[in-house]
Design a protein around this motif. Structure first.
Motif, PDB file in Angstrom:
ATOM      1  N   UNK A 163       0.832  -1.208   0.000  1.00 52.67           N
ATOM      2  CA  UNK A 163       0.000   0.000   0.000  1.00 52.67           C
ATOM      3  C   UNK A 163       0.868   1.259   0.000  1.00 52.67           C
ATOM      4  N   UNK A 164       1.944   1.236   0.775  1.00 58.15           N
ATOM      5  CA  UNK A 164       2.897   2.361   0.745  1.00 58.15           C
ATOM      6  C   UNK A 164       3.467   2.526  -0.661  1.00 58.15           C
ATOM      7  N   UNK A 165       3.827   1.404  -1.278  1.00 55.11           N
ATOM      8  CA  UNK A 165       4.434   1.443  -2.613  1.00 55.11           C
ATOM      9  C   UNK A 165       3.464   1.998  -3.653  1.00 55.11           C
ATOM     10  N   UNK A 166       2.155   1.853  -3.395  1.00 61.63           N
ATOM     11  CA  UNK A 166       1.141   2.384  -4.314  1.00 61.63           C
ATOM     12  C   UNK A 166       0.885   3.870  -4.090  1.00 61.63           C
ATOM     13  N   UNK A 167       1.545   4.428  -3.057  1.00 61.53           N
ATOM     14  CA  UNK A 167       1.429   5.857  -2.824  1.00 61.53           C
ATOM     15  C   UNK A 167       0.489   6.267  -1.709  1.00 61.53           C
ATOM     16  N   UNK A 168      -0.063   5.307  -0.988  1.00 71.30           N
ATOM     17  CA  UNK A 168      -0.958   5.633   0.113  1.00 71.30           C
ATOM     18  C   UNK A 168      -0.163   6.104   1.330  1.00 71.30           C
ATOM     19  N   UNK A 169      -0.761   6.992   2.129  1.00 73.22           N
ATOM     20  CA  UNK A 169      -0.130   7.482   3.349  1.00 73.22           C
ATOM     21  C   UNK A 169      -0.626   6.736   4.575  1.00 73.22           C
ATOM     22  N   UNK A 170      -0.091   7.085   5.751  1.00 75.18           N
ATOM     23  CA  UNK A 170      -0.466   6.411   7.002  1.00 75.18           C
ATOM     24  C   UNK A 170      -1.967   6.431   7.245  1.00 75.18           C
ATOM     25  N   UNK A 171      -2.576   7.594   7.070  1.00 77.67           N
ATOM     26  CA  UNK A 171      -3.999   7.743   7.363  1.00 77.67           C
ATOM     27  C   UNK A 171      -4.856   6.886   6.435  1.00 77.67           C
ATOM     28  N   UNK A 172      -4.506   6.907   5.139  1.00 75.90           N
ATOM     29  CA  UNK A 172      -5.270   6.120   4.163  1.00 75.90           C
ATOM     30  C   UNK A 172      -5.138   4.622   4.434  1.00 75.90           C
ATOM     31  N   UNK A 173      -3.919   4.187   4.758  1.00 71.36           N
ATOM     32  CA  UNK A 173      -3.699   2.758   5.031  1.00 71.36           C
ATOM     33  C   UNK A 173      -4.438   2.347   6.308  1.00 71.36           C
ATOM     34  N   UNK A 174      -4.346   3.186   7.340  1.00 70.89           N
ATOM     35  CA  UNK A 174      -5.036   2.896   8.605  1.00 70.89           C
ATOM     36  C   UNK A 174      -6.537   2.758   8.381  1.00 70.89           C
ATOM     37  N   UNK A 175      -7.069   3.664   7.567  1.00 70.34           N
ATOM     38  CA  UNK A 175      -8.510   3.636   7.279  1.00 70.34           C
ATOM     39  C   UNK A 175      -8.897   2.394   6.494  1.00 70.34           C
ATOM     40  N   UNK A 176      -8.104   2.076   5.492  1.00 68.69           N
ATOM     41  CA  UNK A 176      -8.413   0.911   4.646  1.00 68.69           C
ATOM     42  C   UNK A 176      -8.352  -0.398   5.436  1.00 68.69           C
TER      43      UNK A 176
END
Length: 212
Positions: A163-176
């Motif tokens: 998910x980080x490699x796809x460009x998502x940030x901490x908040x977006x990953x936490x939410x997902x």
């Protein structure tokens, strides 16, 4: 290859290293043409514009890690032989470069005679595998994470790394993933430590080069 003129690319951001390699090639007495590069961009430009037989390349440059361009070099010229000549630790790093397409790995701490022998082996056989790297390759058959660092990650860590490699940030990953943001930050730190990397760009390249 020994009977014909050989074209070398010497790539290192330190001119003294490149000059030292030029002297060694002269001492060996090879009939060769030599090109030089001081960064990754010049490496790719030279491989694109010249018929390079053997490239002797450092592992790290100011503009990045040569691990990231090895597949591109081989794509441009499938016949090129690449020897990584570097100061980084062979025991922990050589398999990553071999797996990415390098034909040899040699420490800058090697004695002059070993460096000359490595160059001659690249000429004669198209590869130079030191006894240490040979042993590592044998070990990697029983321990895949030596050759693919992503194998050291847990399933959850790999999921977050992707998910980080796809460009998502901490908040977006936490939410997902329905996790706390500080949990994601902690996992990110652990991923970086396990993979021995410092930023998301390196993570994205590792995933591109190693993920099946």
């Amino acid at each position: 290859m020994l009977d014909n003129k050989t074209t070398f690319l010497l790539a290192d951001d330190h001119s003294l290293i490149r000059q030292g390699l030029v002297f060694m090639l002269e001492e060996i007495g090879l009939d060769c043409e030599i090109f030089q590069a001081s960064n990754l961009s010049q490496v790719l430009d030279t491989v694109q514009s010249q018929a390079i037989d053997i490239a002797i390349i450092d592992a790290h440059f100011p503009d990045g890690n040569s691990l990231t361009i090895l597949p591109k070099i081989k794509e441009i010229n499938p016949e090129i032989k690449v020897l990584i000549f570097t100061g980084i630790d062979e025991a922990t790093q050589s398999l990553k470069f071999i797996n990415a397409g390098a034909n040899g790995f040699l420490s800058k701490l090697s004695e002059e005679e070993e460096i000359k022998q490595a160059i001659l082996r690249m000429l004669r056989y198209g590869q130079y595998i030191s006894p240490l790297t040979q042993a590592l390759m044998m070990n990697s058959m029983q321990n895949p994470k030596l050759i693919n660092p992503l194998e050291s990650l847990t399933e959850r860590e790999l999921e977050i790394a992707e998910l980080y490699a796809k460009g998502l940030g901490n908040l977006e990953i936490a939410s997902r993933l329905d996790l706390k943001q500080n949990t994601i930050s902690t996992v990110k730190k652990r991923i970086f430590e396990k993979l021995n990397i410092e930023n998301i760009v390196e993570l994205a390249e590792l995933i591109k080069n190693n993920h099946n």
